[in-house]
Design a protein around this motif. Structure first.
Motif, mmCIF file in Angstrom:
data_model
loop_
_atom_site.group_PDB
_atom_site.id
_atom_site.type_symbol
_atom_site.label_atom_id
_atom_site.label_comp_id
_atom_site.label_asym_id
_atom_site.label_seq_id
_atom_site.Cartn_x
_atom_site.Cartn_y
_atom_site.Cartn_z
ATOM 1 N N TYR A 1 0.849 -1.192 0.000
ATOM 2 C CA TYR A 1 0.000 0.000 0.000
ATOM 3 C C TYR A 1 0.883 1.239 0.000
ATOM 4 C CZ TYR A 1 -4.053 -2.834 1.206
ATOM 5 O OH TYR A 1 -5.055 -3.760 1.187
ATOM 6 N N ALA B 1 -8.300 2.516 2.805
ATOM 7 C CA ALA B 1 -8.983 1.235 2.668
ATOM 8 C C ALA B 1 -10.353 1.357 3.322
ATOM 9 C CB ALA B 1 -8.171 0.134 3.329
ATOM 10 N N ASP C 1 -10.185 -1.289 -6.814
ATOM 11 C CA ASP C 1 -8.870 -0.950 -6.288
ATOM 12 C C ASP C 1 -8.178 0.014 -7.244
ATOM 13 O OD1 ASP C 1 -9.104 -2.747 -4.114
ATOM 14 O OD2 ASP C 1 -8.464 -4.403 -5.397
ATOM 15 N N TYR D 1 -1.341 -0.281 -3.627
ATOM 16 C CA TYR D 1 -2.724 0.174 -3.488
ATOM 17 C C TYR D 1 -2.745 1.592 -2.951
ATOM 18 C CZ TYR D 1 -4.104 -4.672 -4.051
ATOM 19 O OH TYR D 1 -4.288 -5.933 -4.546
ATOM 20 N N ASP E 1 -8.358 0.956 -1.621
ATOM 21 C CA ASP E 1 -8.795 -0.443 -1.544
ATOM 22 C C ASP E 1 -10.233 -0.430 -1.040
ATOM 23 O OD1 ASP E 1 -9.163 -3.152 -1.105
ATOM 24 O OD2 ASP E 1 -7.424 -3.388 0.195
#
Length: 135
Positions: free
Chosen positions: A41, A47, A114, A126, A129
């Motif tokens: 990430y 996220a 994503d 990422y 997410d």
């Protein structure tokens, strides 16, 4: 025509790299390696593992660690990948099998959206997410 072929080859390579990134994520997730998963990430990644509750920073990292401690297993299949030289949008079908706090089996599944960014080191990470999209 040669320039178009070079562009097509570069696009195909980037798409393969993104597909490998997702496969690598699944392997690390299934191994329970929270530190390695968190490395996939960006530092400022967001996220949304619980609808309406975005996590970032240390809170996101801690959530990964806590969730993986239960030993979940994941399967993921890319439905669509839209890749530019430095950004990718993925639509991913996924499922996770785990146990709840009382040891009873649980299964989660969804379609994720994503967004990945290509870092200066050549690695995809990422940035967003969102596993519970409404695609």
């Amino acid at each position: 025509m040669a320039a178009n072929q070079d562009t097509a080859h570069a696009q195909a390579r980037r798409t393969r790299d993104v597909e490998e990134h997702v496969a690598h994520y699944v392997r690390l997730f299934n191994a329970g390696d929270a530190d390695a998963v968190n490395e996939l990430y960006t530092e400022e990644a967001v996220a949304v593992w619980e609808p309406g509750k975005p996590l970032s920073g240390q809170e996101r990292k801690d959530s990964v660690r806590d969730f993986l401690a239960a030993g979940p297993t994941m399967e993921a299949k890319i439905r669509h990948a839209y890749v530019t030289p430095d950004t990718a949008l993925l639509v991913v079908d996924w499922n996770i099998e785990t146990t709840d706090k009382d040891g009873a089996p649980e299964r989660f599944e969804g379609v994720g959206l994503d967004v990945l960014r290509l870092g200066g080191d050549g690695k995809w990470r990422y940035a967003i997410d969102e596993p519970f999209s409404e695609v």
